[in-house]
Design a protein around this motif. Structure first.
Motif: not given
Length: 474
Positions: A10-12, A16-22, A140-144
């Motif tokens: 959950r922490g990761r 990931l959400v924070v990184l993708c928001v930016m 994760a790369m799909g989300v990014y």
């Protein structure tokens, strides 16, 4: 043990959400102003060719500084650089929102590019570190990749809604509260990663050379559409840009602590994949820029309708990159998925290149955007995974910065080339009538974008053979 592992997951995921928001904010600001360009031009008095600098000033600073930013991330730690970039980007967004003239807006956009480069350069390396397992990394790369690819289309929708309702200034001002919230979460959620230390150096001179060379190259392209442009001046500017970029490469080969360690190009997969990323983003950003102008200036859409018209692209992109593409990539491998995505995108560009003056959304625009979204949703995750593979862990920031540089350099050069080609073609066919001349200009730009995608596909098929794979099987 299971509880601890669940908390870690959950922490990761939150990180990931924070990184993708930016990353979404960065990409949004690369395109959110596209549908507002006619309004900005009228309010601030830009020339037609100069209008491209509202986008290019942002993209040039971004592309030129990504390598330095990635290296600084290696030296100081990725979290520090990410937080600093996010803070600068938020402050520059406030500047842009308050801009009262063309010069102020271009300066603010440049500062946004600097902040975006600092933050974005380390994001890919942080994603890879957060999700080292192949299956998790593919998801994760799909989300990014959805963030990177669909952000451009979402920006067009978002920009249209804001411009039509509360004014183009708010396309920038909205970043301020979002940026402050993201900053607070980044400080709390992102783990500190110690860097190599400043003793290993950061090549500031190299950063100046590559930034100046790229800036001059894009400026040379844009200026060809201006009435005062001459062949000798254009050739001189192009030669100067080439000289600066050559000096950058020579310097990197000779100094101890280089900005761009040339050893990374010994990996054929990394080199070719990054070149494909350049071509892919050049076609994608140039396509969206010219298509937004086509639906406004030829089909007569207003800003709000133009933004909403792009909705099929992010919807299809989300379905492919977040759901279908990760599973297919694990099964067939990233290279095959890259080729398939490029082929679909190529078909979309050929389709829209035949759009007439009296085209309709149902036939000439909406389906094309859906097909384009599907192709991009498959191709970009695969290309990024291939480009990030093979790098040493100590060069994670460098590899991330290199890939982001490829993305933004492609976007900047592609936008400049296609916008200039469209403008020059339109000017040369003015006798045919305004609407027909505009359509011919955009048609020429779309065919050029198709050429970029075809070149990328040929590289993937003929050069990017069975090298080291990231996930799945080739």
């Amino acid at each position: 043990m299971a509880v601890v592992e669940a908390v870690a997951v959950r922490g990761r995921a939150k990180a990931l959400v924070v990184l993708c928001v930016m990353q979404l904010m960065i990409i949004l600001d690369g395109t959110v102003v596209t549908v507002a360009l006619p309004t900005i031009q009228g309010d601030l008095g830009f020339s037609q060719a100069g209008l491209a600098w509202v986008m290019n000033s942002y993209l040039i600073a971004f592309a030129g500084l990504l390598l330095l930013a990635g290296r600084i991330g290696d030296l100081l730690g990725s979290k520090r650089v990410f937080v600093a970039g996010l803070g600068l980007f938020t402050a520059a967004s406030l500047w842009c929102g308050l801009a009262a003239n063309a010069g102020a807006l271009i300066a603010g956009r440049f500062l946004q590019g600097v902040g975006g480069a600092l933050a974005s350069a380390v994001i890919l390396g942080m994603v890879v570190s957060l999700f080292p397992a192949p299956g998790e990394q593919a998801r994760a790369m799909g989300v990014y990749s959805f963030t990177a690819a669909s952000g451009a289309s979402i920006g067009l929708i978002f920009g249209g809604v804001i411009t039509q309702t509360i004014g183009w200034h708010w396309a920038f001002l909205i970043n301020v509260p979002i940026g402050l919230a993201a900053l607070a979460f980044a400080v709390r959620l992102l783990a500190h990663q110690p860097g190599l230390g400043l003793a290993n150096g950061a090549d500031v001179v190299g950063a100046v050379l590559v930034t100046a060379g790229l800036s001059l190259a894009v400026y040379t392209i844009v200026q060809t559409a201006e009435p005062q442009a001459t062949l000798p001046r254009t050739l001189l500017e192009a030669a100067a840009a080439l000289l600066l970029l050559t000096a950058f490469v020579v310097r990197q080969a000779r100094i101890k602590h280089s900005l761009l360690a040339l050893r990374i190009f010994r990996n054929r997969q990394v080199t070719v994949a990054n070149l494909i990323v350049v071509l892919l983003f050049a076609a994608g950003f140039g396509f969206q820029f010219t298509t937004a102008l086509y639906v406004q200036r030829v089909l007569g859409y207003d800003s709000l309708t133009t933004g909403l018209a792009f909705l099929p692209a992010p919807l299809m992109n989300a379905f492919m990159s977040l759901s279908l593409a990760p599973r297919l990539t694990v099964r067939f491998g990233p290279r095959k998925m890259l080729i398939a995505g490029l082929f679909v995108f190529f078909l979309a560009l050929l389709w829209i290149s035949r759009a007439p003056v009296d085209g309709t959304y149902v036939v000439n625009v909406g389906p094309v955007l859906a097909v384009m979204g599907a192709g991009i949703g498959v191709a970009i995750p695969a290309a990024i995974m291939l480009a990030m593979s093979g790098a040493d862990p100590s060069d994670a920031g460098l590899a991330s910065g290199l890939n982001n540089t490829a993305q933004q350099a492609g976007a900047a050069v592609g936008t400049a080339v296609l916008a200039t080609l469209a403008a020059s073609t339109t000017a040369g066919r003015a006798a045919e009538g305004q609407l027909l001349a505009l359509r011919d200009g955009y048609g020429a730009a779309w065919l050029a974008a198709a050429g970029f995608v075809l070149a990328a596909a040929l590289l993937a098929i003929t050069v990017l053979r069975k090298t080291a794979t990231v996930v799945g099987r080739e």
